[in-house]
Write an enzyme that holds these catalytic residues in place. Sequence first.
Site, PDB file in Angstrom:
ATOM      1  N   HIS A  82     -11.299  -2.650   3.338  1.00 45.95           N
ATOM      2  CA  HIS A  82     -11.409  -2.296   4.954  1.00 45.95           C
ATOM      3  C   HIS A  82     -11.915  -0.876   5.270  1.00 45.95           C
ATOM      4  CE1 HIS A  82      -8.387   0.232   2.755  1.00 45.95           C
ATOM      5  NE2 HIS A  82      -8.108   1.102   3.790  1.00 45.95           N
ATOM      6  N   ASP A  83     -12.228  -0.189   4.274  1.00 44.14           N
ATOM      7  CA  ASP A  83     -13.223   1.036   4.569  1.00 44.14           C
ATOM      8  C   ASP A  83     -14.718   0.748   4.306  1.00 44.14           C
ATOM      9  OD1 ASP A  83     -10.728   2.496   4.989  1.00 44.14           O
ATOM     10  OD2 ASP A  83     -10.901   2.981   2.826  1.00 44.14           O
ATOM     11  N   GLU A  89      -6.290   4.306  -6.391  1.00 47.49           N
ATOM     12  CA  GLU A  89      -7.575   4.460  -5.547  1.00 47.49           C
ATOM     13  C   GLU A  89      -8.229   5.936  -5.933  1.00 47.49           C
ATOM     14  OE1 GLU A  89      -9.524   4.264  -1.235  1.00 47.49           O
ATOM     15  OE2 GLU A  89      -7.701   5.338  -1.248  1.00 47.49           O
ATOM     16  N   ASP A 135      -2.794   4.629  -2.175  1.00 51.64           N
ATOM     17  CA  ASP A 135      -3.885   5.354  -1.523  1.00 51.64           C
ATOM     18  C   ASP A 135      -4.360   6.504  -1.995  1.00 51.64           C
ATOM     19  OD1 ASP A 135      -5.320   4.708   0.891  1.00 51.64           O
ATOM     20  OD2 ASP A 135      -4.412   6.842   1.696  1.00 51.64           O
ATOM     21  N   ASP A 185       0.692  -1.201  -0.060  1.00 48.00           N
ATOM     22  CA  ASP A 185       0.025   0.093   0.026  1.00 48.00           C
ATOM     23  C   ASP A 185       0.836   1.291  -0.025  1.00 48.00           C
ATOM     24  OD1 ASP A 185      -2.296   1.865   0.426  1.00 48.00           O
ATOM     25  OD2 ASP A 185      -3.131   0.009   1.492  1.00 48.00           O
TER      26      ASP A 185
HETATM   27  O1  ISL Z   1     -14.275   5.241   3.254  1.00 49.82           O
HETATM   28  C1  ISL Z   1     -14.049   6.564   3.160  1.00 49.82           C
HETATM   29  C2  ISL Z   1     -15.011   7.244   2.627  1.00 49.82           C
HETATM   30  O2  ISL Z   1     -15.739   7.783   3.666  1.00 49.82           O
HETATM   31  C3  ISL Z   1     -12.963   7.126   3.761  1.00 49.82           C
HETATM   32  O3  ISL Z   1     -12.993   7.013   5.218  1.00 49.82           O
HETATM   33  C4  ISL Z   1     -11.619   6.894   3.295  1.00 49.82           C
HETATM   34  O4  ISL Z   1     -10.812   7.192   4.241  1.00 49.82           O
HETATM   35  C5  ISL Z   1     -11.120   7.635   2.058  1.00 49.82           C
HETATM   36  O5  ISL Z   1     -12.112   7.302   1.157  1.00 49.82           O
HETATM   37  C6  ISL Z   1      -9.755   7.140   1.231  1.00 49.82           C
HETATM   38  O6  ISL Z   1      -9.311   5.891   1.781  1.00 49.82           O
HETATM   39  C7  ISL Z   1      -7.878   5.781   2.011  1.00 49.82           C
HETATM   40  O7  ISL Z   1      -7.154   6.596   2.385  1.00 49.82           O
HETATM   41  C8  ISL Z   1      -7.375   7.045   3.868  1.00 49.82           C
HETATM   42  C9  ISL Z   1      -7.521   5.849   4.739  1.00 49.82           C
HETATM   43  O8  ISL Z   1      -8.087   6.150   6.121  1.00 49.82           O
HETATM   44  C10 ISL Z   1      -8.298   4.618   4.145  1.00 49.82           C
HETATM   45  O9  ISL Z   1      -8.200   3.437   4.955  1.00 49.82           O
HETATM   46  C11 ISL Z   1      -7.819   4.321   2.836  1.00 49.82           C
HETATM   47  O10 ISL Z   1      -8.331   3.357   2.394  1.00 49.82           O
HETATM   48  C12 ISL Z   1      -6.328   7.914   4.363  1.00 49.82           C
HETATM   49  O11 ISL Z   1      -5.249   7.386   3.925  1.00 49.82           O
END
Ligand code: ISL
Length: 561
Positions: free
Chosen positions: A332-333, A258, A216, A114
């Site tokens: 995971h989100d 992403e 990310d 990541d």
């Molecule tokens: O899930 C989400 C939409 O509300 C957000 O919380 C998410 O954090 C965001 O879209 C991007 O996610 C990525 O970057 C974040 C991290 O917290 C997430 O886990 C990751 O997948 C910040 O690095």
Amino acid sequence: MTLLDRPIAAPHAARERTERWWHRATGYQIYPRSFADSNGDGVGDIPGITSRLGHLADLGVGFVWLSPVYASPMVDNGYDISDYRAIAPEFGTMEDMDRLIAEARERGIGIVMDLVVNHSSSLHHWFRAARAARDAPEHDFYVWRDPAPDGGPPDDQQAAFGGPAWSWVEEVGQYYFHYFSPAQPDLNWQNPALRAAIYDMMRWWLDRGIAGFRMDVISLIGKDVDARIYEEGPTLHDHLQEMHREVLSGRDIVTIGESWSVPPATGLLYCGRDRNELDMMFEFSHIRDGWDPERGKFAPKPFDLVSFKRELFAWQDLTRQDGWTSLFLTNHDLPRQVSFYGDDGPNRQQSAKMLATVLHLLKGTPFIYQGEEIGMTNAAFERIDQYRDLETLNHFEAQIASGVPLEAFIAGANRNSRDNSRTPMQWTSGANAGFTSGTPWIEVNPNAASINVEQDMQDPGSIFAHYRRLVRLRRELDIVSFGKTEPLLEGSPSVMAYQRQLGDERLVVLGNFTAQAQDVALPDGVPGMGRALVASHGGRARLDRDLRLEPFESVAVLMAA
Ligand code: ISL
Ligand code: CA
């Protein structure tokens, strides 16, 4: 994993020019904190992952996307990195990491790291230097602005995890920008020295033998804070092309970016042929579709299959001529897919299999999120003190303060909090689901007694067995990887259906998203006799024009002309 590209044999797929190893591979996401704990401290770790490689090899996946394991104060569970070239002690050592990379590779599994470079941790030595003095070279590694005339922040932008997106640093008399929490200051991608430092770090990891990067929130790195453009900003694609030239070019790896905002219309800017940027995107239009547009993810709206299909098929259409896409319903989100899109009660097994069938037989690279392969469900926490995620906790404070009733917030969090997918992996029916011999950092789902890997392994009709079959079909059948996708029954609010086509072969896929039997009338040209590829209800080889699908039944029939 063959790491060598070879030309695609199938005639239709000549369009793809060359086959890459990841065209036939299925990815598997590991959230290390919740996967397997080797030393009883309640936190999953790298030796724990290595000890479970047999499970991944059994499933047949081609690579692992490993959520961050770098040194971090863990404000956002590792998405706040304080040293890109060190491993967080709670996850292990660099030797553990090298061993994981080597042992995975022996089993034909690549490790995809990541890459979190939109921001670092506020404890990174770059930021410590940056906040100490305006003339430190690292100062310009971050995004600083002078206060507004009234002494306040430059604008009223809010951070994704709540609160203002600007925080004040007395020592330098400036505000720094953080799209996420104050502990995650944004890196300044306009600075060539910062970019060079990132590229150097990426090469360092690739030279250790990893198989690529999941990037990310990469769509944020071209931002122009003064114009208040964050997603897909003006310099984004210049940066990605430079990164490709400097780091990625000529290496046999996979890159997945992403973006929460990319529509199909601009998808090919990232992954189109000759763009020299990324291989594919994680895009979320089918996910955002399930949220209330005004009130956000903690107020989910009822699932609408028709618009969900529209979003998915728009990306299928995009990859017809060019580009590639990822396929996923959870990570995971996000909540557990069987809870969100299926039925995590009496129809759990059938609905989990149905969701897997309709997703995995699309064109693209499918991702399985840990535990999905045994149909793990949402957490069902009842109290706010059971939650750990900073996004959930911050929104809780803000929403309760603004008058949202406690029960309403908990109901929304039960549906959509990020912690739903972060409860420990359920390996056995024993203590703590076999995840840890200590006290887990977040509660184990009580349903581990009946939903666990050990049990699925003994059952040839299990969800795990179904996933293993889908992973193998993708590896073996050209039509699954390269066939073009044509949606069927687009207006149906209860059935997802499509056919894939390659040369004179056709693959017809149907999934009933409801707990009721559904009668469907297949369009001309679709009915026929073939080979049943999946057997959710015993398997069908024959598709009549008028068809009754059982509750949550899924069907995949391969036909030759
Ligand atoms: O899930 C989400 C939409 O509300 C957000 O919380 C998410 O954090 C965001 O879209 C991007 O996610 C990525 O970057 C974040 C991290 O917290 C997430 O886990 C990751 O997948 C910040 O690095
Ligand atoms: Ca541990």
